[in-house]
Motif scaffolding. Structure first.
Motif, short mmCIF file in Angstrom:
data_model
loop_
_atom_site.label_atom_id
_atom_site.label_comp_id
_atom_site.label_asym_id
_atom_site.label_seq_id
_atom_site.Cartn_x
_atom_site.Cartn_y
_atom_site.Cartn_z
N GLN A 212 0.73 -1.25 0.04
CA GLN A 212 -0.05 -0.02 -0.05
C GLN A 212 0.98 1.27 0.02
N GLY A 213 2.16 1.29 -0.07
CA GLY A 213 3.04 2.18 -0.15
C GLY A 213 3.34 2.98 1.23
N GLU A 214 3.06 2.23 2.25
CA GLU A 214 3.50 2.70 3.74
C GLU A 214 4.90 2.14 4.16
N ASP A 215 5.64 3.15 4.76
CA ASP A 215 6.93 3.07 5.17
C ASP A 215 6.83 1.71 6.18
N LEU A 216 7.74 1.05 6.47
CA LEU A 216 7.99 0.22 7.50
C LEU A 216 9.07 0.91 8.50
N PRO A 217 8.59 1.43 9.48
CA PRO A 217 9.34 2.36 10.34
C PRO A 217 10.56 1.45 11.16
N GLY A 218 11.77 1.95 10.84
CA GLY A 218 12.81 0.91 11.74
C GLY A 218 13.39 0.14 10.68
N PHE A 219 13.12 0.06 9.47
CA PHE A 219 13.89 -0.80 8.58
C PHE A 219 14.29 0.25 7.15
N GLY A 220 15.52 -0.35 6.72
CA GLY A 220 16.13 0.30 5.90
C GLY A 220 16.89 1.48 6.29
N HIS A 221 18.02 1.80 5.68
CA HIS A 221 18.86 3.18 5.99
C HIS A 221 19.52 3.39 4.50
N ALA A 222 19.49 4.65 3.92
CA ALA A 222 20.02 5.10 2.98
C ALA A 222 21.46 5.12 2.91
N LEU A 223 22.31 5.11 4.13
CA LEU A 223 23.52 4.85 4.37
C LEU A 223 24.12 3.68 4.41
N TYR A 224 23.19 2.74 4.90
CA TYR A 224 23.73 1.30 5.15
C TYR A 224 22.68 0.49 3.93
N PRO A 225 22.84 0.43 2.66
CA PRO A 225 22.20 -0.43 1.90
C PRO A 225 22.03 -1.95 2.11
N GLU A 226 23.35 -2.41 2.97
CA GLU A 226 23.36 -3.69 3.23
C GLU A 226 22.97 -4.28 4.62
N GLY A 227 22.68 -3.25 5.29
CA GLY A 227 22.00 -3.32 6.43
C GLY A 227 22.68 -2.34 7.64
N ASP A 228 22.23 -1.88 8.69
CA ASP A 228 22.73 -1.18 9.59
C ASP A 228 23.34 -1.86 10.66
N PRO A 229 24.94 -1.64 10.60
CA PRO A 229 25.82 -2.45 11.52
C PRO A 229 25.44 -2.04 13.16
#
Length: 408
Positions: free
Chosen positions: A290-307
């Protein structure tokens, strides 16, 4: 939210961007656009606002105008700093890995000494002291929201100390250390004392060493993240010559927004919704489609995951937390990666820690605010040493000026 209005098919995205389907798919693979499953689960759709934003960037071209426009959203660097560096394996504080510091047992105070470039000076040598009489009732009012309590009291604390802009670096660092501990005390409505992670952990879960270790780690990992929104806000205010207390209030105000530190509250709400759901994966997939964000998931500066999140999750998995909330967290994480190819970021883990331990949502933001203050003050001290005003220019896109004939 209407899926037809806010999500558009590939053909429409190509039309808006003026590109071929092959180029569109290349944009997705390069992370310039994000695709989501369509209604039939075979086609892909795109957020209209993301496509239009990318089209606007294309229209700006590749010259200075485009660079200036992109600089305000994780684009080109706008100033130099010696404080922190963001790499795929996490942030580095003056050349030291934040994740490595957590594993070595560093506290927030250790991190602050490094970020503030203290050398042999220990700005935490003197105790924080008691609250001034005029702020006692506010500082101890546990009914107030934590950030509101801090923002109400900190300007009053400034009345007790000399103007920091006129002080030497050693005096500024000592004042910063007092502010760091006072802010932590205000966030939990207690007198500042001892290491910050102990003050916070003992307020929420007394005598729980595992929880205290998680709080310590979270504070260190949240301490700085280059020119994030709140750090930049504090730095801009510092460039005017404002008092340290004013710069801290600017940082707290920016952090409170739902797109910054306030994301921890949205994470907690997502977890509560997942607890009530009979099918977690279906809940996550429905929101994503539906186009909603998933808060707490993804980070533009860590495309492979937030260390930072990976480190906290690994620590949380070793703690004797109740089985049901931990299983739910794992289910939400797995669903987000399966459906949206998104991994948890540090916002998610702050909310997840509170959720796992049966705490309300507020402590998650308090941990963020207590830790990030160290970074704000580092940027403030660096900006004050530079002695320059931060004053960017804007590109006017409104109505053209009226001519004399039109005014008549």
């Amino acid at each position: 939210m209407s899926i037809d209005r806010d999500l558009i098919p590939a053909s429409e995205a190509c039309r808006v961007l003026g590109i071929s389907p092959a180029t569109l798919y290349a944009y997705v693979s390069r992370g310039l656009l994000e695709s989501r499953p369509g209604r039939d689960h075979r086609s892909r759709v795109y957020r209209r606002q993301d496509v239009e934003r990318l089209a606007q960037r294309k229209r700006l071209g590749r010259g200075p105008a485009r660079g200036a426009a992109q600089s305000l959203d994780r684009g080109l660097p706008v100033l130099e700093t010696r404080i922190s560096l963001i790499r795929p394996d996490g942030p580095y504080y003056r050349g030291r890995s934040a994740v490595g510091m957590v594993r070595a047992g560093a506290t927030l105070e250790d991190t602050a000494r490094l970020l503030w470039d203290c050398g042999t000076q220990d700005p935490f040598a003197d105790p924080a002291g008691d609250w001034p009489a005029r702020v006692v009732s506010l500082a101890n009012d546990a009914e107030l929201p934590p950030l509101a309590r801090a923002m109400a009291v900190i300007p009053l604390l400034a009345l007790q100390v000399p103007h920091s802009f006129q002080a030497d670096q050693g005096t500024r660092r000592a004042l910063a250390a007092t502010l760091l501990r006072q802010n932590a005390g205000l966030l939990v409505a207690r007198r500042p004392s001892g290491p910050v992670h102990r003050l916070l952990a003992d307020t929420w879960r007394p005598d729980d060493e595992g929880f205290a270790e998680l709080v310590r780690a979270a504070l260190v990992l949240c301490a700085d993240h280059e020119l994030n929104v709140s750090a930049f806000a504090a730095r801009v205010v510092a460039s005017t010559g404002a008092h340290l207390h004013a710069t801290v209030c600017a940082g707290l105000s920016a952090l409170a927004g739902p797109r910054h530190g306030g994301a921890t509250t949205r994470v907690y709400k997502l977890l509560e919704d997942a607890r009530q759901s009979r099918d977690v994966r279906r809940l996550i997939a429905s929101r994503w489609r539906q186009g909603e964000d998933l808060p707490g998931f993804g980070h533009a500066l860590y495309p492979e995951g937030d260390p930072r999140a990976s480190e906290l999750l690994a620590m949380l998995r070793t703690q004797p937390v109740p089985e049901q909330p931990m299983a739910l967290l794992e289910e939400v994480i797995a669903a987000a990666e399966s459906v949206a190819e998104r991994r948890p970021n540090v916002d998610f883990m702050l909310g997840a820690i509170c959720f796992a331990y049966g705490l309300p949502a507020a402590p998650a933001l308090s941990i963020f605010a207590a830790g990030r203050l160290a970074g704000w003050l580092a940027h403030v001290l660096e900006q004050q040493a530079l002695g320059r005003l931060i004053r960017p220019r804007a590109s006017y896109t409104g109505l053209p000026p009226e001519t004399d004939a039109e005014q008549e």
